[in-house]
Design an enzyme around this catalytic site. Structure first.
Site, PDB file in Angstrom:
ATOM      1  CB  SER A  97      -0.873   0.012   1.258  1.00 57.67           C
ATOM      2  OG  SER A  97      -1.496   1.266   1.443  1.00 57.67           O
TER       3      SER A  97
ATOM      4  CE1 TYR B 130      -3.563  -2.095   5.213  1.00 56.85           C
ATOM      5  CE2 TYR B 130      -2.912   0.183   4.879  1.00 56.85           C
ATOM      6  CZ  TYR B 130      -3.322  -1.029   4.365  1.00 56.85           C
ATOM      7  OH  TYR B 130      -3.486  -1.188   3.009  1.00 56.85           O
TER       8      TYR B 130
END
Length: 180
Positions: free
Chosen positions: A59, A72
């Site tokens: 990401s 995350y």
């Protein structure tokens, strides 16, 4: 040619002081160890055959950590390190290992999250407002269509990408303000 795309991942927006050890461990287990385990199972066979593709879907949060998703972001940064480490094992073969860093993508989960951030707005207006207020560096000023990420992944899995190895490649709509 064998292909492994490590795409399993979960996220949650939680303030750092509210992230429990259990939440950290759950994201680590899903986002990191799932790809480690699958790569351990399949990469050796690819190396024995001399060809294959391994991708980690990370990401842009790996490069752009957010305070509401520290756990995350940490798991996505770790995927970059793992993919580069595994790429080092592929020297002299036609096996490649890369990481893909999508930006905010128009998935069901992201749309639900955006609607929760901007309740009462149409999905289209909520997306525009989210991009304007929460992702202001995006050059495309919209969520990325999952097919756009898929097309990039398909290229990286193809024979045409044989010279791309050990890379962290962004498909983030220009969200990360960097030339590298």
């Amino acid at each position: 040619m064998d292909i492994l795309v490590n795409n399993l991942g979960i996220y949650e927006a939680v303030g750092f002081f509210d992230e429990t050890d259990e939440a950290w461990l759950r994201l680590f287990e899903v986002n990191v160890l799932s790809g480690v385990r699958l790569s351990r199972a399949y990469l050796r066979k690819m190396l024995e055959k001399g060809e294959g593709r391994v991708l980690f879907i990370a990401s842009e949060s790996a490069l752009n950590p957010a305070p509401e998703m520290a756990h995350y972001s940490a798991t996505k940064t770790m995927q970059l390190s793992i993919s580069r480490s595994l790429a080092e094992l592929t020297k002299g073969t036609r096996v490649t290992v890369n990481a893909v860093l999508p930006g905010s993508t128009k998935t069901e989960g992201v749309m639900k999250f955006i609607q929760e951030v901007f309740p009462g707005l149409s999905p289209e207006e909520a997306e525009r407002r989210f991009m304007r207020e929460n992702r202001p560096t995006s050059l495309i000023e919209r969520l990325i269509d999952p097919a756009e990420v898929g097309d990039f992944v398909a290229y990286l899995c193809s024979p045409r990408s044989s010279a791309v190895n050990g890379a962290a490649l962004r498909v983030d709509g220009g969200l990360v303000r960097s030339i590298c």
